[in-house]
Write a protein that holds these residues in place. Structure first.
Motif, PDB file in Angstrom:
ATOM      1  N   LYS A   9      16.071   0.096  -9.662  1.00 21.42           N
ATOM      2  CA  LYS A   9      15.527  -0.720 -10.739  1.00 21.42           C
ATOM      3  C   LYS A   9      14.007  -0.822 -10.604  1.00 21.42           C
ATOM      4  CE  LYS A   9      19.536  -3.828 -10.926  1.00 21.42           C
ATOM      5  NZ  LYS A   9      19.961  -5.262 -10.843  1.00 21.42           N
ATOM      6  N   PRO A  10      13.286  -0.803 -11.711  1.00 21.56           N
ATOM      7  CA  PRO A  10      11.845  -1.058 -11.627  1.00 21.56           C
ATOM      8  C   PRO A  10      11.594  -2.468 -11.080  1.00 21.56           C
ATOM      9  CG  PRO A  10      12.428  -0.123 -13.759  1.00 21.56           C
ATOM     10  CD  PRO A  10      13.712  -0.473 -13.075  1.00 21.56           C
ATOM     11  N   ARG A  11      10.717  -2.560 -10.079  1.00 23.43           N
ATOM     12  CA  ARG A  11      10.368  -3.867  -9.506  1.00 23.43           C
ATOM     13  C   ARG A  11       9.205  -4.427 -10.315  1.00 23.43           C
ATOM     14  NH1 ARG A  11      11.898  -6.533  -5.057  1.00 23.43           N
ATOM     15  NH2 ARG A  11      10.459  -7.892  -3.927  1.00 23.43           N
ATOM     16  N   VAL A  12       9.393  -5.631 -10.841  1.00 24.15           N
ATOM     17  CA  VAL A  12       8.441  -6.188 -11.809  1.00 24.15           C
ATOM     18  C   VAL A  12       7.948  -7.555 -11.344  1.00 24.15           C
ATOM     19  CG1 VAL A  12       8.101  -6.898 -14.201  1.00 24.15           C
ATOM     20  CG2 VAL A  12       9.610  -4.967 -13.680  1.00 24.15           C
ATOM     21  N   LEU A  13       6.632  -7.709 -11.282  1.00 26.99           N
ATOM     22  CA  LEU A  13       6.018  -8.992 -10.969  1.00 26.99           C
ATOM     23  C   LEU A  13       5.950  -9.818 -12.245  1.00 26.99           C
ATOM     24  CD1 LEU A  13       4.522 -10.784  -8.878  1.00 26.99           C
ATOM     25  CD2 LEU A  13       2.395  -9.709  -9.662  1.00 26.99           C
ATOM     26  N   CYS A  14       6.461 -11.041 -12.212  1.00 27.31           N
ATOM     27  CA  CYS A  14       6.541 -11.895 -13.401  1.00 27.31           C
ATOM     28  C   CYS A  14       5.553 -13.054 -13.289  1.00 27.31           C
ATOM     29  CB  CYS A  14       7.957 -12.428 -13.567  1.00 27.31           C
ATOM     30  SG  CYS A  14       9.211 -11.135 -13.735  1.00 27.31           S
ATOM     31  N   LEU A  15       4.663 -13.157 -14.275  1.00 24.19           N
ATOM     32  CA  LEU A  15       3.601 -14.171 -14.282  1.00 24.19           C
ATOM     33  C   LEU A  15       3.847 -15.136 -15.433  1.00 24.19           C
ATOM     34  CD1 LEU A  15       0.569 -11.746 -13.719  1.00 24.19           C
ATOM     35  CD2 LEU A  15       2.070 -12.806 -12.006  1.00 24.19           C
ATOM     36  N   HIS A  16       4.077 -16.381 -15.100  1.00 27.22           N
ATOM     37  CA  HIS A  16       4.445 -17.395 -16.094  1.00 27.22           C
ATOM     38  C   HIS A  16       3.258 -17.827 -16.943  1.00 27.22           C
ATOM     39  CE1 HIS A  16       2.441 -20.604 -13.799  1.00 27.22           C
ATOM     40  NE2 HIS A  16       2.947 -20.035 -12.701  1.00 27.22           N
ATOM     41  N   GLY A  17       3.528 -18.660 -17.919  1.00 15.98           N
ATOM     42  CA  GLY A  17       2.486 -19.160 -18.807  1.00 15.98           C
ATOM     43  C   GLY A  17       1.774 -20.376 -18.247  1.00 15.98           C
ATOM     44  N   HIS A  18       0.750 -20.819 -18.974  1.00 16.41           N
ATOM     45  CA  HIS A  18      -0.034 -21.988 -18.604  1.00 16.41           C
ATOM     46  C   HIS A  18       0.839 -23.236 -18.609  1.00 16.41           C
ATOM     47  CE1 HIS A  18      -2.779 -25.402 -19.637  1.00 16.41           C
ATOM     48  NE2 HIS A  18      -3.483 -24.854 -18.666  1.00 16.41           N
ATOM     49  N   ALA A  19       0.641 -24.082 -17.617  1.00 13.38           N
ATOM     50  CA  ALA A  19       1.315 -25.372 -17.516  1.00 13.38           C
ATOM     51  C   ALA A  19       2.819 -25.247 -17.292  1.00 13.38           C
ATOM     52  CB  ALA A  19       1.042 -26.227 -18.753  1.00 13.38           C
ATOM     53  N   SER A  21       5.729 -22.736 -14.524  1.00 12.15           N
ATOM     54  CA  SER A  21       5.910 -22.312 -13.142  1.00 12.15           C
ATOM     55  C   SER A  21       6.786 -21.072 -13.107  1.00 12.15           C
ATOM     56  CB  SER A  21       6.568 -23.419 -12.311  1.00 12.15           C
ATOM     57  OG  SER A  21       7.899 -23.640 -12.755  1.00 12.15           O
ATOM     58  N   ALA A  22       6.918 -20.489 -11.918  1.00 15.11           N
ATOM     59  CA  ALA A  22       7.786 -19.328 -11.746  1.00 15.11           C
ATOM     60  C   ALA A  22       9.221 -19.679 -12.106  1.00 15.11           C
ATOM     61  CB  ALA A  22       7.697 -18.830 -10.301  1.00 15.11           C
ATOM     62  N   ASN A  23       9.671 -20.846 -11.676  1.00 18.80           N
ATOM     63  CA  ASN A  23      11.043 -21.263 -11.945  1.00 18.80           C
ATOM     64  C   ASN A  23      11.284 -21.454 -13.439  1.00 18.80           C
ATOM     65  OD1 ASN A  23      13.707 -22.180 -11.086  1.00 18.80           O
ATOM     66  ND2 ASN A  23      13.028 -24.217 -11.695  1.00 18.80           N
ATOM     67  N   ILE A  24      10.306 -22.027 -14.131  1.00 15.37           N
ATOM     68  CA  ILE A  24      10.439 -22.240 -15.573  1.00 15.37           C
ATOM     69  C   ILE A  24      10.490 -20.907 -16.311  1.00 15.37           C
ATOM     70  CG2 ILE A  24       9.283 -23.136 -17.638  1.00 15.37           C
ATOM     71  CD1 ILE A  24       8.233 -25.430 -15.927  1.00 15.37           C
ATOM     72  N   PHE A  25       9.633 -19.969 -15.935  1.00 19.81           N
ATOM     73  CA  PHE A  25       9.616 -18.663 -16.591  1.00 19.81           C
ATOM     74  C   PHE A  25      10.950 -17.946 -16.387  1.00 19.81           C
ATOM     75  CE2 PHE A  25       7.321 -14.297 -16.887  1.00 19.81           C
ATOM     76  CZ  PHE A  25       7.678 -14.191 -18.222  1.00 19.81           C
ATOM     77  N   LYS A  26      11.495 -18.046 -15.203  1.00 22.15           N
ATOM     78  CA  LYS A  26      12.796 -17.434 -14.918  1.00 22.15           C
ATOM     79  C   LYS A  26      13.863 -18.005 -15.851  1.00 22.15           C
ATOM     80  CE  LYS A  26      15.951 -16.504 -11.034  1.00 22.15           C
ATOM     81  NZ  LYS A  26      17.173 -17.121 -11.577  1.00 22.15           N
ATOM     82  N   VAL A  44      10.519 -10.383  -9.831  1.00 22.01           N
ATOM     83  CA  VAL A  44       9.968 -11.252  -8.780  1.00 22.01           C
ATOM     84  C   VAL A  44       9.019 -12.241  -9.456  1.00 22.01           C
ATOM     85  CG1 VAL A  44       8.608 -11.366  -6.669  1.00 22.01           C
ATOM     86  CG2 VAL A  44      10.143  -9.425  -7.061  1.00 22.01           C
ATOM     87  N   PHE A  45       9.324 -13.531  -9.354  1.00 21.22           N
ATOM     88  CA  PHE A  45       8.564 -14.560 -10.057  1.00 21.22           C
ATOM     89  C   PHE A  45       7.574 -15.227  -9.105  1.00 21.22           C
ATOM     90  CE2 PHE A  45      12.402 -13.873 -12.399  1.00 21.22           C
ATOM     91  CZ  PHE A  45      12.039 -14.022 -13.735  1.00 21.22           C
TER      92      PHE A  45
END
Length: 221
Positions: A9-19, A21-26, A44-45
């Motif tokens: 699988k392609p390994r992808v770094l996930c960058l969340h939005g302003h205000a 978190s990583a958990n919220i973006f997930k 990966v968040f």
């Protein structure tokens, strides 16, 4: 016994939005994207480096802490702590990578969009392998950040038709060579993907999986 070759699988770094978190973006992706699509990526968040400076009253479901990648003026013409942010991202890419691509939402998409140009011009992110693709959700082109256009890195752009930053997002897509653009009827949020839009994402993933690039810098630690 017959041996089976499992596709990486392609390994992808996930960058969340302003205000957020990583958990919220997930959770946002899990709510809006089909699980069979998410299963095609090794996600990966990462939390942003700065705790949110301003108070927000927009989360009635998710709980703090909330983070931001950088600070800016209201018109986005001046950006603060951007270099520190990139150094932080690079350090985590060394720690958790190597990564094939970067997926960003809103402020996280601004960071992700800047990365291919910085690697190409060798002004930052020189310690990690070159990323093969970016996936940008509601990411705009704002002043204060030099992208180094035109950008030849394969890109997938999600643009909300009711997003107040619509023009900035379309301008950002125009900075990339042959961008793939998905419009969705919502505003500034992670989109809910229907079957047709999901198929476009899968086609993009299948295409970038075939890209072969020489490693540079350090590999996985």
């Amino acid at each position: 016994m017959e041996k089976y070759q499992y596709e990486k699988k392609p390994r992808v770094l996930c960058l969340h939005g302003h205000a957020t978190s990583a958990n919220i973006f997930k959770k946002e992706l899990e709510l809006g994207w089909p699980q069979y699509l998410l299963d095609k990526l090794d996600l990966v968040f990462l939390d942003a480096p700065f705790l949110l400076q301003d108070k927000v009253d927009v989360h009635d479901i998710f709980y703090p802490p909330y983070y931001e990648w950088f600070q800016s003026t209201e018109d986005f013409k001046e950006i603060y702590n951007f270099e520190e942010c990139i150094q932080y991202v690079e350090a985590n890419m060394e720690k958790y990578g190597p990564f094939d691509g970067v997926l960003g939402f809103s402020q996280g998409a601004v960071i992700a969009a800047s990365m291919p140009g910085m690697q190409r011009d060798r002004v930052a992110l020189t310690k990690v392998p070159k990323i093969k693709f970016v996936m940008l959700i509601a990411g705009g082109k704002f002043g204060g950040i030099e992208l180094g256009c035109p950008i030849e890195c394969p890109s997938l752009h999600f643009i909300g038709e009711k997003d107040p930053h619509l023009l900035h997002e379309e301008e950002l897509a125009g900075c990339f060579v042959n961008p793939v653009v998905i419009h969705y009827p919502e505003g500034h949020k992670v989109p809910n993907l229907d079957a047709e839009r999901t198929e476009i994402v899968i086609e993009f993933i299948n295409k970038v999986k075939k890209i072969k690039m020489p490693l540079q810098g350090n590999s996985r630690l």
